[in-house]
Scaffold this motif. Structure first.
Motif, short mmCIF file in Angstrom:
data_model
loop_
_atom_site.label_atom_id
_atom_site.label_comp_id
_atom_site.label_asym_id
_atom_site.label_seq_id
_atom_site.Cartn_x
_atom_site.Cartn_y
_atom_site.Cartn_z
N LEU A 1 30.92 46.13 39.04
CA LEU A 1 32.25 45.71 39.41
C LEU A 1 32.21 44.10 39.95
O LEU A 1 33.14 43.39 39.76
N SER A 2 31.11 43.89 40.62
CA SER A 2 31.01 42.50 40.99
C SER A 2 30.88 41.43 39.61
O SER A 2 31.57 40.45 39.64
N ILE A 3 30.20 41.88 38.56
CA ILE A 3 30.26 41.17 37.48
C ILE A 3 31.64 41.13 36.64
O ILE A 3 32.10 39.92 36.42
N LEU A 4 32.42 42.29 36.96
CA LEU A 4 33.68 42.26 36.39
C LEU A 4 34.46 41.39 37.11
O LEU A 4 35.43 40.64 36.50
N THR A 5 34.67 41.35 38.43
CA THR A 5 35.35 40.70 39.39
C THR A 5 35.01 39.03 38.88
O THR A 5 35.98 38.26 39.00
N HIS A 6 33.86 38.57 38.91
CA HIS A 6 33.62 37.27 38.63
C HIS A 6 34.23 36.83 37.09
O HIS A 6 34.72 35.81 37.18
N GLU B 1 37.49 34.27 36.62
CA GLU B 1 37.34 33.02 35.49
C GLU B 1 38.74 33.11 34.61
O GLU B 1 39.05 32.15 34.20
N LEU B 2 38.67 34.35 34.29
CA LEU B 2 39.93 34.39 33.13
C LEU B 2 41.12 34.36 33.65
O LEU B 2 42.02 33.63 33.06
N LEU B 3 41.43 34.82 34.83
CA LEU B 3 42.74 34.98 35.62
C LEU B 3 42.75 33.84 36.73
O LEU B 3 42.15 34.52 37.66
N ILE C 1 48.16 37.53 39.72
CA ILE C 1 48.18 38.08 38.41
C ILE C 1 47.00 39.20 38.49
O ILE C 1 46.92 40.34 37.83
N LEU C 2 45.68 38.72 38.94
CA LEU C 2 44.35 39.58 39.10
C LEU C 2 44.82 40.58 39.79
O LEU C 2 44.38 41.67 39.53
N ALA C 3 45.29 40.54 40.95
CA ALA C 3 45.69 41.77 41.80
C ALA C 3 46.63 42.69 41.09
O ALA C 3 46.48 43.80 41.04
#
Length: 84
Positions: A11-16, A20-22, A27-29
């Motif tokens: 989840l930490s990697i996905l959040t990172h 970067e993407l959004l 929008i991320l939330a």
């Protein structure tokens, strides 16, 4: 502990990468909320929750006792992560 640590790292990697993407936090939330709501309504979440509450058959003696406890821990952790 192993599964929760593994899920936390993923989840930490996905959040990172999502940060970067959004670049916009709103929008991320919204994206995360939509994914969470979709998971809550899937039948897989309910299956995981039901299997998380199943009692285990654990042999009380010998080497099989250790094997049964290990398998119980792995299954319980898997379904617990799926339910949460």
């Amino acid at each position: 502990m192993f599964f929760w640590t593994l899920i936390g790292i993923l989840l930490s990697i996905l959040t990172h990468y999502l940060n970067e993407l959004l670049h916009n936090q709103i929008i991320l939330a919204c994206f995360i909320i939509v994914v969470l709501v979709l998971w809550q309504i899937t039948p897989y979440k309910k299956i995981s929750l039901n299997r998380c509450h199943l009692p285990a058959k654990i042999n009380p003696f010998g080497l099989q006792s250790g094997i049964d406890n290990f398998k119980f821990g792995i299954k319980k952790a898997w379904y617990c992560v799926g339910a949460c």
